[in-house]
Write an enzyme that holds these catalytic residues in place. Structure first.
Site, PDB file in Angstrom:
ATOM      1  N   ASN A   1       0.174   1.725   2.231  1.00  0.00           N
ATOM      2  CA  ASN A   1       0.869   2.563   3.208  1.00  0.00           C
ATOM      3  C   ASN A   1       0.388   2.134   4.585  1.00  0.00           C
ATOM      4  O   ASN A   1      -0.758   2.395   4.950  1.00  0.00           O
ATOM      5  CB  ASN A   1       0.526   4.041   2.931  1.00  0.00           C
ATOM      6  CG  ASN A   1       1.019   4.967   4.034  1.00  0.00           C
ATOM      7  OD1 ASN A   1       1.809   4.571   4.896  1.00  0.00           O
ATOM      8  ND2 ASN A   1       0.541   6.201   4.013  1.00  0.00           N
TER       9      ASN A   1
ATOM     10  N   LYS B   1       1.310   3.229   7.402  1.00  0.00           N
ATOM     11  CA  LYS B   1       1.369   4.303   8.408  1.00  0.00           C
ATOM     12  C   LYS B   1       2.065   3.757   9.673  1.00  0.00           C
ATOM     13  O   LYS B   1       2.979   2.963   9.537  1.00  0.00           O
ATOM     14  CB  LYS B   1      -0.030   4.856   8.665  1.00  0.00           C
ATOM     15  CG  LYS B   1      -0.725   5.223   7.342  1.00  0.00           C
ATOM     16  CD  LYS B   1      -1.984   5.998   7.500  1.00  0.00           C
ATOM     17  CE  LYS B   1      -2.546   6.311   6.102  1.00  0.00           C
ATOM     18  NZ  LYS B   1      -3.739   7.146   6.148  1.00  0.00           N
TER      19      LYS B   1
ATOM     20  N   HIS C   1       3.012  13.096   2.271  1.00  0.00           N
ATOM     21  CA  HIS C   1       1.717  12.507   2.640  1.00  0.00           C
ATOM     22  C   HIS C   1       0.943  13.515   3.497  1.00  0.00           C
ATOM     23  O   HIS C   1       1.544  14.256   4.278  1.00  0.00           O
ATOM     24  CB  HIS C   1       1.929  11.202   3.405  1.00  0.00           C
ATOM     25  CG  HIS C   1       0.646  10.479   3.639  1.00  0.00           C
ATOM     26  ND1 HIS C   1      -0.201  10.802   4.675  1.00  0.00           N
ATOM     27  CD2 HIS C   1       0.037   9.490   2.931  1.00  0.00           C
ATOM     28  CE1 HIS C   1      -1.273  10.023   4.597  1.00  0.00           C
ATOM     29  NE2 HIS C   1      -1.161   9.230   3.552  1.00  0.00           N
TER      30      HIS C   1
ATOM     31  N   GLU D   1      -0.609  13.321   6.152  1.00  0.00           N
ATOM     32  CA  GLU D   1      -0.324  13.295   7.599  1.00  0.00           C
ATOM     33  C   GLU D   1       1.017  13.964   7.906  1.00  0.00           C
ATOM     34  O   GLU D   1       1.191  14.572   8.961  1.00  0.00           O
ATOM     35  CB  GLU D   1      -0.384  11.849   8.112  1.00  0.00           C
ATOM     36  CG  GLU D   1      -1.838  11.381   8.185  1.00  0.00           C
ATOM     37  CD  GLU D   1      -2.067   9.957   7.723  1.00  0.00           C
ATOM     38  OE1 GLU D   1      -1.138   9.132   7.814  1.00  0.00           O
ATOM     39  OE2 GLU D   1      -3.190   9.663   7.267  1.00  0.00           O
TER      40      GLU D   1
ATOM     41  N   GLU E   1      -4.547  12.258  -2.974  1.00  0.00           N
ATOM     42  CA  GLU E   1      -5.228  11.772  -1.777  1.00  0.00           C
ATOM     43  C   GLU E   1      -5.992  12.926  -1.126  1.00  0.00           C
ATOM     44  O   GLU E   1      -5.414  13.672  -0.325  1.00  0.00           O
ATOM     45  CB  GLU E   1      -4.212  11.209  -0.777  1.00  0.00           C
ATOM     46  CG  GLU E   1      -3.421  10.040  -1.300  1.00  0.00           C
ATOM     47  CD  GLU E   1      -2.918   9.153  -0.165  1.00  0.00           C
ATOM     48  OE1 GLU E   1      -3.303   7.973  -0.161  1.00  0.00           O
ATOM     49  OE2 GLU E   1      -2.208   9.634   0.712  1.00  0.00           O
TER      50      GLU E   1
ATOM     51  N   GLY F   1      -9.031   7.735   5.662  1.00  0.00           N
ATOM     52  CA  GLY F   1      -9.397   7.140   6.949  1.00  0.00           C
ATOM     53  C   GLY F   1     -10.816   7.464   7.390  1.00  0.00           C
ATOM     54  O   GLY F   1     -11.179   7.260   8.543  1.00  0.00           O
TER      55      GLY F   1
ATOM     56  N   SER G   1      -9.598   5.912   1.578  1.00  0.00           N
ATOM     57  CA  SER G   1     -10.657   4.925   1.839  1.00  0.00           C
ATOM     58  C   SER G   1     -10.855   3.923   0.696  1.00  0.00           C
ATOM     59  O   SER G   1     -11.978   3.504   0.422  1.00  0.00           O
ATOM     60  CB  SER G   1     -11.974   5.621   2.197  1.00  0.00           C
ATOM     61  OG  SER G   1     -11.817   6.370   3.393  1.00  0.00           O
TER      62      SER G   1
ATOM     63  N   GLY H   1      -5.652   1.925   5.500  1.00  0.00           N
ATOM     64  CA  GLY H   1      -6.228   0.923   6.411  1.00  0.00           C
ATOM     65  C   GLY H   1      -6.411  -0.462   5.794  1.00  0.00           C
ATOM     66  O   GLY H   1      -6.075  -1.480   6.424  1.00  0.00           O
TER      67      GLY H   1
HETATM   68  P1  13P Z   1      -6.983   5.104   4.049  1.00  0.00           P
HETATM   69  O1  13P Z   1      -6.974   4.102   2.937  1.00  0.00           O
HETATM   70  O2  13P Z   1      -6.900   4.458   5.412  1.00  0.00           O
HETATM   71  O3  13P Z   1      -8.091   6.079   3.912  1.00  0.00           O
HETATM   72  O4  13P Z   1      -5.613   5.935   3.924  1.00  0.00           O
HETATM   73  C1  13P Z   1      -5.255   6.444   2.694  1.00  0.00           C
HETATM   74  C2  13P Z   1      -3.860   6.935   2.773  1.00  0.00           C
HETATM   75  O5  13P Z   1      -3.568   7.929   3.410  1.00  0.00           O
HETATM   76  C3  13P Z   1      -2.821   6.177   2.061  1.00  0.00           C
HETATM   77  O6  13P Z   1      -1.624   6.867   2.023  1.00  0.00           O
END
Ligand code: 13P
Length: 257
Positions: A11, A13, A99, A101, A175, A181, A220, A242
């Site tokens: 993802n 983002k 998600h 976010e 998640e 993150g 992460s 990330g």
């Molecule tokens: P990170 O891998 O950056 O922690 O993000 C996870 C995520 O939200 C994937 O959708």
């Protein structure tokens, strides 16, 4: 989940524009004979670039594409939104729904996620429903309650259960918000425990079909921890944020699968 390879999903983002998306596949390595199912969720505006890049690198048959969000209406005066059929026409086969976010930055509710999952199924695409507790909820011992509420809001709808019961594909991603993150990964045991809770609810609601729903872990994930996480019980793959932005790191995660 029985059979099949692990799912490795990235993802992006709000990262990597059309130009970077076009270049990304030139750095991607997929081992011959790898059984991993690879998915990428670029920003919608970068989907065409990524699609072209995958074709140029001969990887379009190995990497599935998706979008990070859709709106549940088909068309109309909804400034800034993308419909399911538009996402499909641009080459998306999968859609992330709910998600964290979307939930926490943009105020999306459980009811919104249910409407979106229904719209995705109606449009013939594959929803990837994301669920997960925040730190306060974990510390208060409410993990199970929160993730089951997020899942059940979706499964409570007969319009959703009917296609799932008759074979429409569906993926779930656990998640935990505190792991996204932050560099703080859930332990394989924590991930397995949460996945087992989700699995038993899926089976309760969907019968044997519930066993076929891949449950991905996200939060992460990186090239060093991906292998251990993916070998944990009930972890059918990973949803990587990330660490999916760099083709080399993402290739190492594919390798770990
Ligand atoms: P990170 O891998 O950056 O922690 O993000 C996870 C995520 O939200 C994937 O959708």
């Amino acid at each position: 989940m029985s059979g099949g390879g692990k799912v490795v999903a990235g993802n992006w983002k709000m990262n990597l524009g059309p130009r970077e998306a076009l270049d990304f596949p030139s750095g991607l390595r997929v081992p011959d004979g790898s059984a991993a199912e690879i998915l990428l969720f670029p920003p919608a505006i970068s989907l065409a670039g990524l699609r072209e890049g995958l074709e140029r690198s001969g990887l379009s048959h190995r990497v599935g594409l998706g979008v990070q969000n859709v709106y549940f209406e088909e068309a109309g005066a909804y400034t800034g939104e993308t419909s399911v059929s538009m996402a499909a026409a641009a080459g998306a086969g999968h859609v992330l729904v709910g998600h964290s976010e979307r939930r926490h930055v943009f105020g999306e509710t459980d009811a919104d996620t249910a409407r979106k999952v229904a719209a995705v199924l109606r449009g013939g695409l594959i929803p990837v429903l994301c669920v997960g507790e925040n730190l306060d909820e974990r510390e208060a011992g409410r993990v199970e309650e929160v993730i089951l509420r997020q899942l059940e809001t979706v499964l409570a709808s007969e319009t959703i259960r009917a296609p799932l019961g008759s074979g429409a594909r569906f993926l779930l991603a656990y998640e935990p918000v505190w792991a996204i993150g932050t560099g703080k990964t859930a332990t394989p045991e924590d991930a397995s425990a949460a996945h087992a809770v989700l699995r038993s609810h899926l089976v309760e609601r969907l019968g044997d079909r519930g066993r076929e729903v891949p449950i991905l872990y996200g939060g992460s994930v990186n090239p060093d921890n991906a292998g251990e996480l993916m070998s944990a019980d009930e972890v059918d793959g990973v949803l990587v944020g990330g660490a999916s932005l760099d083709p080399d790191g993402f290739s190492r995660i594919i390798h770990a699968a």
